[in-house]
Write an enzyme that holds these catalytic residues in place. Structure first.
Site, PDB file in Angstrom:
ATOM      1  N   LYS A 231      44.450  40.913  24.645  1.00  0.00           N
ATOM      2  CA  LYS A 231      43.142  41.323  25.160  1.00  0.00           C
ATOM      3  C   LYS A 231      42.835  42.751  24.742  1.00  0.00           C
ATOM      4  O   LYS A 231      43.730  43.610  24.747  1.00  0.00           O
ATOM      5  CB  LYS A 231      43.150  41.279  26.706  1.00  0.00           C
ATOM      6  CG  LYS A 231      43.161  39.887  27.314  1.00  0.00           C
ATOM      7  CD  LYS A 231      43.063  39.999  28.842  1.00  0.00           C
ATOM      8  CE  LYS A 231      43.222  38.673  29.545  1.00  0.00           C
ATOM      9  NZ  LYS A 231      43.328  38.828  31.012  1.00  0.00           N
TER      10      LYS A 231
ATOM     11  N   ARG B  35      43.195  31.303  42.629  1.00  0.00           N
ATOM     12  CA  ARG B  35      41.816  30.980  43.033  1.00  0.00           C
ATOM     13  C   ARG B  35      41.531  29.505  42.947  1.00  0.00           C
ATOM     14  O   ARG B  35      40.693  28.985  43.681  1.00  0.00           O
ATOM     15  CB  ARG B  35      40.816  31.743  42.137  1.00  0.00           C
ATOM     16  CG  ARG B  35      40.790  33.239  42.364  1.00  0.00           C
ATOM     17  CD  ARG B  35      40.083  33.948  41.244  1.00  0.00           C
ATOM     18  NE  ARG B  35      40.796  33.729  39.997  1.00  0.00           N
ATOM     19  CZ  ARG B  35      40.538  34.360  38.860  1.00  0.00           C
ATOM     20  NH1 ARG B  35      39.550  35.223  38.796  1.00  0.00           N
ATOM     21  NH2 ARG B  35      41.243  34.120  37.779  1.00  0.00           N
TER      22      ARG B  35
ATOM     23  N   HIS C 219      41.503  41.213  44.044  1.00  0.00           N
ATOM     24  CA  HIS C 219      42.840  41.810  43.833  1.00  0.00           C
ATOM     25  C   HIS C 219      43.271  42.602  45.068  1.00  0.00           C
ATOM     26  O   HIS C 219      44.428  42.551  45.489  1.00  0.00           O
ATOM     27  CB  HIS C 219      42.804  42.798  42.652  1.00  0.00           C
ATOM     28  CG  HIS C 219      42.577  42.179  41.314  1.00  0.00           C
ATOM     29  ND1 HIS C 219      41.640  42.649  40.429  1.00  0.00           N
ATOM     30  CD2 HIS C 219      43.192  41.141  40.688  1.00  0.00           C
ATOM     31  CE1 HIS C 219      41.683  41.938  39.307  1.00  0.00           C
ATOM     32  NE2 HIS C 219      42.608  41.004  39.445  1.00  0.00           N
TER      33      HIS C 219
ATOM     34  N   SER D 112      37.712  39.771  37.067  1.00  0.00           N
ATOM     35  CA  SER D 112      37.410  41.016  36.341  1.00  0.00           C
ATOM     36  C   SER D 112      36.470  40.748  35.175  1.00  0.00           C
ATOM     37  O   SER D 112      35.570  41.537  34.893  1.00  0.00           O
ATOM     38  CB  SER D 112      38.696  41.639  35.798  1.00  0.00           C
ATOM     39  OG  SER D 112      39.553  41.975  36.844  1.00  0.00           O
TER      40      SER D 112
HETATM   41  O1  PNS Z   1      45.332  39.782  35.218  1.00  0.00           O
HETATM   42  P1  PNS Z   1      45.916  38.869  34.195  1.00  0.00           P
HETATM   43  O2  PNS Z   1      45.438  39.215  32.807  1.00  0.00           O
HETATM   44  O3  PNS Z   1      45.707  37.404  34.516  1.00  0.00           O
HETATM   45  O4  PNS Z   1      47.513  39.131  34.223  1.00  0.00           O
HETATM   46  C1  PNS Z   1      48.378  38.397  33.412  1.00  0.00           C
HETATM   47  C2  PNS Z   1      49.808  38.917  33.581  1.00  0.00           C
HETATM   48  C3  PNS Z   1      49.882  40.385  33.187  1.00  0.00           C
HETATM   49  C4  PNS Z   1      50.223  38.793  35.013  1.00  0.00           C
HETATM   50  C5  PNS Z   1      50.678  38.034  32.665  1.00  0.00           C
HETATM   51  O5  PNS Z   1      50.212  38.133  31.363  1.00  0.00           O
HETATM   52  C6  PNS Z   1      52.151  38.416  32.728  1.00  0.00           C
HETATM   53  O6  PNS Z   1      52.825  38.066  33.673  1.00  0.00           O
HETATM   54  N1  PNS Z   1      52.623  39.160  31.705  1.00  0.00           N
HETATM   55  C7  PNS Z   1      53.998  39.643  31.679  1.00  0.00           C
HETATM   56  C8  PNS Z   1      54.643  39.511  30.337  1.00  0.00           C
HETATM   57  C9  PNS Z   1      55.922  38.702  30.425  1.00  0.00           C
HETATM   58  O7  PNS Z   1      56.891  39.126  31.020  1.00  0.00           O
HETATM   59  N2  PNS Z   1      55.867  37.502  29.804  1.00  0.00           N
HETATM   60  C10 PNS Z   1      56.993  36.586  29.725  1.00  0.00           C
HETATM   61  C11 PNS Z   1      57.230  35.623  30.850  1.00  0.00           C
HETATM   62  S1  PNS Z   1      55.847  35.029  31.733  1.00  0.00           S
END
Ligand code: PNS
Length: 170
Positions: free
Chosen positions: A42, A102, A18, A139
């Protein structure tokens, strides 16, 4: 006009992978918001507040692997507990989201979200390929290795190592 980007994630906890992405994104934008997003699917290992504080304590460690946050880039660390990410982007005037990729699985997972975010609010997604040295770090793997008593010093900043040890003792 200053170019503002948002780098969202669970950051549970932040890893060197990150940090690498954050430093590289910071070199491309005038302002970077690193946003700890609450994922209702989660159960978090660390609270949002702990994750924010671990990010704050870790940014300087990007220098360990030859990256550093340019001093000219403004860094904001924030949380998003509810609502759409694009609404956060609108609120702060960000035109881009940053995602580290990745592998193919990451890209397949991210592409639909990138398309929806562009469709909803014309927010573009900038995909940065993970550094090969960090490409396998996640993570969840860090949490698993730490939980089973393994060393994660190679994968996460010192503040995170300390927090994982403190959590294991609690
Ligand atoms: O580190 P992660 O858990 O892979 O992150 C996922 C994250 C937070 C980037 C993803 O869940 C996200 O973009 N959430 C935002 C919620 C949102 O706006 N959703 C609607 C359109 S994608």
């Amino acid at each position: 006009m200053s170019k503002i980007a948002v780098y969202p994630g669970s950051f549970d906890p932040i890893t060197f992978g990150h940090l690498d992405i954050a430093a590289r994104a910071a070199a491309l934008f005038d302002e970077l918001h690193i946003v700890v997003v609450h994922n209702p699917n989660k159960t978090p290992f660390f609270t949002s507040e702990q994750r924010v504080s671990l990010i704050e304590d870790s940014l300087s460690e990007a220098a360990r692997f030859g990256r550093s946050i340019p001093p000219s880039t403004k860094i904001v660390i924030a949380t998003l507990d509810s609502g759409l990410l694009v609404d956060y982007c609108r609120k702060v005037g960000a035109g881009a989201l940053i995602k580290g990729v990745r592998n193919n699985a990451d890209l397949e997972y991210e592409l639909p979200m990138a398309r929806v975010n562009r469709d909803l609010a014309n927010v573009e997604t900038v995909f940065l390929p993970a550094d090969p040295g960090q490409g396998f770090v996640s993570s969840s793997l860090v949490r698993q290795v730490a939980d089973l008593g393994g060393s994660v010093d190679k994968y996460v900043p010192a503040a995170v190592v300390r927090a994982l040890k403190a959590r294991a003792k609690a």
